[in-house]
Design an enzyme around this catalytic site. Structure first.
Site, PDB file in Angstrom:
ATOM      1  N   LYS A  14       8.108 -18.875  24.162  1.00  0.00           N
ATOM      2  CA  LYS A  14       8.940 -17.681  23.975  1.00  0.00           C
ATOM      3  C   LYS A  14       9.727 -17.481  25.262  1.00  0.00           C
ATOM      4  O   LYS A  14       9.307 -17.921  26.343  1.00  0.00           O
ATOM      5  CB  LYS A  14       8.054 -16.443  23.766  1.00  0.00           C
ATOM      6  CG  LYS A  14       7.162 -16.501  22.530  1.00  0.00           C
ATOM      7  CD  LYS A  14       7.918 -16.124  21.294  1.00  0.00           C
ATOM      8  CE  LYS A  14       7.021 -16.099  20.068  1.00  0.00           C
ATOM      9  NZ  LYS A  14       7.781 -16.210  18.825  1.00  0.00           N
ATOM     10  N   ASP A  37       0.059 -20.129  17.123  1.00  0.00           N
ATOM     11  CA  ASP A  37       1.240 -19.640  16.416  1.00  0.00           C
ATOM     12  C   ASP A  37       2.223 -20.772  16.106  1.00  0.00           C
ATOM     13  O   ASP A  37       2.876 -20.774  15.056  1.00  0.00           O
ATOM     14  CB  ASP A  37       1.935 -18.570  17.280  1.00  0.00           C
ATOM     15  CG  ASP A  37       3.049 -17.840  16.540  1.00  0.00           C
ATOM     16  OD1 ASP A  37       2.870 -17.545  15.346  1.00  0.00           O
ATOM     17  OD2 ASP A  37       4.099 -17.570  17.162  1.00  0.00           O
ATOM     18  N   LYS A  60      12.746 -26.517   6.238  1.00  0.00           N
ATOM     19  CA  LYS A  60      14.034 -26.679   6.922  1.00  0.00           C
ATOM     20  C   LYS A  60      14.687 -27.982   6.451  1.00  0.00           C
ATOM     21  O   LYS A  60      14.027 -29.010   6.362  1.00  0.00           O
ATOM     22  CB  LYS A  60      13.846 -26.674   8.443  1.00  0.00           C
ATOM     23  CG  LYS A  60      13.400 -25.294   8.974  1.00  0.00           C
ATOM     24  CD  LYS A  60      13.374 -25.266  10.476  1.00  0.00           C
ATOM     25  CE  LYS A  60      12.721 -23.995  11.001  1.00  0.00           C
ATOM     26  NZ  LYS A  60      13.632 -22.876  11.191  1.00  0.00           N
ATOM     27  N   ASP A  77       4.093 -23.668   5.634  1.00  0.00           N
ATOM     28  CA  ASP A  77       4.581 -23.807   6.998  1.00  0.00           C
ATOM     29  C   ASP A  77       6.086 -23.864   6.835  1.00  0.00           C
ATOM     30  O   ASP A  77       6.634 -24.858   6.350  1.00  0.00           O
ATOM     31  CB  ASP A  77       4.061 -25.109   7.621  1.00  0.00           C
ATOM     32  CG  ASP A  77       4.538 -25.247   9.051  1.00  0.00           C
ATOM     33  OD1 ASP A  77       5.702 -24.888   9.316  1.00  0.00           O
ATOM     34  OD2 ASP A  77       3.766 -25.708   9.900  1.00  0.00           O
ATOM     35  N   HIS A  78       6.777 -22.784   7.217  1.00  0.00           N
ATOM     36  CA  HIS A  78       8.194 -22.708   6.830  1.00  0.00           C
ATOM     37  C   HIS A  78       9.032 -23.811   7.465  1.00  0.00           C
ATOM     38  O   HIS A  78      10.133 -24.095   7.008  1.00  0.00           O
ATOM     39  CB  HIS A  78       8.774 -21.315   7.096  1.00  0.00           C
ATOM     40  CG  HIS A  78       9.096 -21.025   8.528  1.00  0.00           C
ATOM     41  ND1 HIS A  78       8.172 -20.559   9.417  1.00  0.00           N
ATOM     42  CD2 HIS A  78      10.250 -21.146   9.226  1.00  0.00           C
ATOM     43  CE1 HIS A  78       8.751 -20.390  10.587  1.00  0.00           C
ATOM     44  NE2 HIS A  78      10.015 -20.738  10.510  1.00  0.00           N
ATOM     45  N   HIS A  94       3.710 -25.699  13.174  1.00  0.00           N
ATOM     46  CA  HIS A  94       5.081 -26.232  13.193  1.00  0.00           C
ATOM     47  C   HIS A  94       5.205 -27.528  14.009  1.00  0.00           C
ATOM     48  O   HIS A  94       5.760 -28.519  13.543  1.00  0.00           O
ATOM     49  CB  HIS A  94       6.056 -25.209  13.762  1.00  0.00           C
ATOM     50  CG  HIS A  94       6.027 -23.883  13.077  1.00  0.00           C
ATOM     51  ND1 HIS A  94       5.756 -23.745  11.744  1.00  0.00           N
ATOM     52  CD2 HIS A  94       6.238 -22.621  13.533  1.00  0.00           C
ATOM     53  CE1 HIS A  94       5.812 -22.457  11.407  1.00  0.00           C
ATOM     54  NE2 HIS A  94       6.099 -21.760  12.483  1.00  0.00           N
ATOM     55  N   LYS A 141       0.906 -19.370   7.376  1.00  0.00           N
ATOM     56  CA  LYS A 141       0.226 -19.769   8.585  1.00  0.00           C
ATOM     57  C   LYS A 141       0.226 -18.599   9.570  1.00  0.00           C
ATOM     58  O   LYS A 141       1.049 -17.695   9.391  1.00  0.00           O
ATOM     59  CB  LYS A 141       0.851 -21.007   9.233  1.00  0.00           C
ATOM     60  CG  LYS A 141       2.340 -21.007   9.431  1.00  0.00           C
ATOM     61  CD  LYS A 141       2.999 -20.207  10.494  1.00  0.00           C
ATOM     62  CE  LYS A 141       2.439 -20.085  11.843  1.00  0.00           C
ATOM     63  NZ  LYS A 141       3.211 -19.138  12.693  1.00  0.00           N
ATOM     64  N   GLU A 148      12.320 -20.820  22.136  1.00  0.00           N
ATOM     65  CA  GLU A 148      12.886 -19.575  21.609  1.00  0.00           C
ATOM     66  C   GLU A 148      13.349 -18.716  22.773  1.00  0.00           C
ATOM     67  O   GLU A 148      12.692 -18.699  23.816  1.00  0.00           O
ATOM     68  CB  GLU A 148      11.826 -18.805  20.823  1.00  0.00           C
ATOM     69  CG  GLU A 148      11.349 -19.545  19.591  1.00  0.00           C
ATOM     70  CD  GLU A 148      10.382 -18.699  18.785  1.00  0.00           C
ATOM     71  OE1 GLU A 148      10.839 -17.936  17.938  1.00  0.00           O
ATOM     72  OE2 GLU A 148       9.174 -18.788  19.041  1.00  0.00           O
ATOM     73  N   ARG A 158       0.801  -1.221   0.000  1.00  0.00           N
ATOM     74  CA  ARG A 158       0.000   0.000   0.000  1.00  0.00           C
ATOM     75  C   ARG A 158       0.839   1.279   0.000  1.00  0.00           C
ATOM     76  O   ARG A 158       0.382   2.323  -0.413  1.00  0.00           O
ATOM     77  CB  ARG A 158      -0.915   0.005   1.235  1.00  0.00           C
ATOM     78  CG  ARG A 158      -2.307  -0.459   0.890  1.00  0.00           C
ATOM     79  CD  ARG A 158      -3.213  -0.257   2.031  1.00  0.00           C
ATOM     80  NE  ARG A 158      -2.564  -0.632   3.293  1.00  0.00           N
ATOM     81  CZ  ARG A 158      -3.195  -0.704   4.445  1.00  0.00           C
ATOM     82  NH1 ARG A 158      -4.462  -0.408   4.515  1.00  0.00           N
ATOM     83  NH2 ARG A 158      -2.568  -1.054   5.551  1.00  0.00           N
TER      84      ARG A 158
HETATM   85  C1  BG6 Z   1       6.779 -18.274  13.214  1.00  0.00           C
HETATM   86  C2  BG6 Z   1       6.084 -17.755  14.438  1.00  0.00           C
HETATM   87  O1  BG6 Z   1       5.898 -19.042  12.442  1.00  0.00           O
HETATM   88  O2  BG6 Z   1       7.874 -19.082  13.603  1.00  0.00           O
HETATM   89  C3  BG6 Z   1       7.055 -16.976  15.312  1.00  0.00           C
HETATM   90  O3  BG6 Z   1       5.018 -16.912  14.051  1.00  0.00           O
HETATM   91  C4  BG6 Z   1       8.284 -17.803  15.626  1.00  0.00           C
HETATM   92  O4  BG6 Z   1       6.429 -16.559  16.524  1.00  0.00           O
HETATM   93  C5  BG6 Z   1       8.866 -18.390  14.349  1.00  0.00           C
HETATM   94  O5  BG6 Z   1       9.227 -16.969  16.267  1.00  0.00           O
HETATM   95  C6  BG6 Z   1       9.989 -19.363  14.666  1.00  0.00           C
HETATM   96  O6  BG6 Z   1      10.600 -19.765  13.474  1.00  0.00           O
HETATM   97  P1  BG6 Z   1      12.092 -20.276  13.455  1.00  0.00           P
HETATM   98  O7  BG6 Z   1      12.322 -20.725  12.063  1.00  0.00           O
HETATM   99  O8  BG6 Z   1      12.946 -19.112  13.854  1.00  0.00           O
HETATM  100  O9  BG6 Z   1      12.171 -21.381  14.468  1.00  0.00           O
END
Ligand code: BG6
Length: 492
Positions: A343, A238, A185, A180-181, A243, A151, A219, A52
């Site tokens: 976290k 989240d 990995k 879903d990243h 994940h 996600k 984390e 935007r």
């Molecule tokens: C994301 C979450 O999908 O994954 C975040 O929204 C999280 O809160 C992150 O910090 C963690 O990803 P990675 O690859 O750093 O473990």
């Protein structure tokens, strides 16, 4: 499933909605840059940054210098490649809700209808519908188009279904890529290789040999600038719905008949459907939710979750979750799967620990009384490694066995840069391989398992348990696992 060379990828137009956002700058654009450096983007691949903000391409590229470039390690940065990469990018101002704004995009894409066209929606889900309608009404969705969404997809089963319906109004299911990243990995994919590319583990991969499984995504960071989003989301939505469940599913699935995307995803969904429901009292007894309080790390003190300015003082949002799950199947009946994420925990660690049973009849003594029998530890972060704990006789000693590790550090083996998970996924998106993306039924099944847990928490008078930042979470999480006479791997 190789990462291919540029020749094998067709020319593409990659349209990145939300191009000025955090995810685009931190991960997506650096990931594309790395693939460009590796020579894996064809010469005629174009990238359109769309958002935007009223910017020209030059200003957008300046922003990238400030916001994307710092996420590329100095060692891996190459000025000439960067310049070439930037020359692929055009910025277009577009308000997703304004039909007229799609004209400029249409003009850019016109004449390139046969190319692969990727629409990546790195935006709030609230505007997915507007974008899909805008693209459809402007005639921009070609047969070679695909759409990618991030996600968490929805807040529960119902809202996820609504989003999926909206996507389905514009795109066919085969054109929808749900990201879903974690699936990008390398070590997650290596888990598939370990299980289905070797004969060693399959005979052991079952209730007769495995005592318990632990999956931890810890984390050390807090919610940083995402307080508002996070407070409405929480760790269950989240991290667990996506994940953690994806890791569990890949670990527990039956061998697929081939590496065909649907053959793999058909097996994954069976695990989700076999997860024993955690409803009402069961949910409360088999889960722990926590919220971090102020604490101290080696580099200083950090405030508690409620001290975040975007978080209401009375927020009950969980920043930590531990769950004892079970899978009802011949392979897994009775094996507890412990899932844990939070976290502001001690460290950034993602690992899967598979604890095997003791030898049925021991003829030797061990230095630790077999307190921890064979163990397979698969680490995704910080380093990517696989370690197998076995007992051996120490040289010169009696038959009093010692535990040692067979160690595989992928960094030592391949001596390569650790890839950003998105590199793999973005390439798969361009070449149209959906194996590592979630199918609609998978997302729905994951929510179906998660929703009753959230409902049980909402109906419970118990608030989340506090835990000190820099710890492994609330003590209740240790109590949860010790009920099975077990302990978390980090406490061993
Ligand atoms: C994301 C979450 O999908 O994954 C975040 O929204 C999280 O809160 C992150 O910090 C963690 O990803 P990675 O690859 O750093 O473990």
């Amino acid at each position: 499933m190789n990462l291919q060379s540029a020749d094998e990828l067709q020319p593409f137009d990659f349209v990145l909605f939300g191009a000025t956002g955090d995810l685009a700058m931190r991960k997506l654009l650096p990931a594309l840059y790395f693939r460009h450096c590796e020579g894996q983007l064809p010469e005629h691949g174009r990238i359109f940054g769309v958002a935007r903000s009223d910017l020209g391409t030059e200003e957008f590229l300046q922003r990238m210098e400030q916001e994307a470039r710092p996420h590329i390690n100095e060692k891996e940065f190459q000025e000439d490649h960067w310049r070439m990469f930037l020359s692929r990018i055009t910025y277009l101002k577009l308000d997703a809700t304004q039909k007229n704004d799609y004209r400029a995009l249409a003009a850019e894409l016109s004449g390139h209808e046969s190319r692969v066209r990727v629409f990546y929606l790195s935006t709030a889900p609230a505007i997915f519908t507007a974008i899909c309608e805008g693209l459809k009404d402007s005639g921009l969705i070609t047969p070679a188009s695909r759409v990618a969404v991030e996600k968490p997809l929805g807040r529960d089963w119902e809202t996820a279904e609504q989003i999926n319906d909206q996507l389905a109004n514009a795109f066919k299911e085969s054109q929808i890529y749900r990201i879903d990243h974690y699936l990008g990995k390398e070590t997650v994919q290596n888990l598939l290789a370990l299980r289905f590319g070797n004969v060693l583990f399959e005979p052991l991969w079952r209730r007769e040999r495995i005592k318990d499984v632990q999956i931890t995504i810890a984390e050390n960071l807090g919610v940083e600038g995402r307080g508002k989003f996070y407070d409405q989301t929480g760790a269950l939505r989240d991290m667990v719905q996506n994940h953690l469940l994806q890791l569990l599913v890949i670990l527990a699935m039956e061998p697929p008949v081939s590496s065909n995307p649907d053959a793999v995803r058909d097996e994954k969904i069976k695990v989700l459907r076999a997860l024993k429901p955690l409803v009402g009292r069961d949910a409360l007894e088999n889960t722990v939710r926590g919220q971090y309080k102020a604490g101290v790390y080696s580099d200083g003190k950090v405030p508690g979750y409620l001290e975040n300015e975007d978080v209401p003082d009375d927020s009950l949002t969980e920043t930590f979750v531990a769950i004892r799950a079970e899978i009802g199947s011949w392979r897994w009946e009775g094996v507890p799967f412990y899932l844990r994420t939070g976290k502001r925990m001690v460290d950034k660690v993602t690992e899967i620990v598979i604890n095997f049973r003791q030898v049925p009849h021991s003829i030797f003594d061990t230095v630790d009384g077999f307190s921890t029998p064979n163990q397979l530890i698969i680490r995704l972060q910080p380093e990517e490694s696989i370690r197998l704990r076995i007992y051996v006789k120490a040289w010169g000693d009696d038959m009093n066995l010692h535990p040692v590790f067979l160690d595989l550090d992928f960094n030592d083996v391949f001596k390569k840069r650790q890839l950003i998970a998105y590199e793999r996924l973005l390439l798969d998106l361009i070449r149209g391989n959906p194996t590592l993306f979630m199918r609609r039924d998978e997302v729905a099944a994951a929510w179906e398992w998660i929703d009753p847990i959230r409902q049980a928490w909402q109906q419970s008078p118990q608030p989340p348990k506090g835990y000190t930042a820099g710890s492994w979470g609330p003590t209740a999480s240790n109590a949860l696992i010790s009920r099975d006479n077990l302990s978390w791997h980090d406490e061993d």
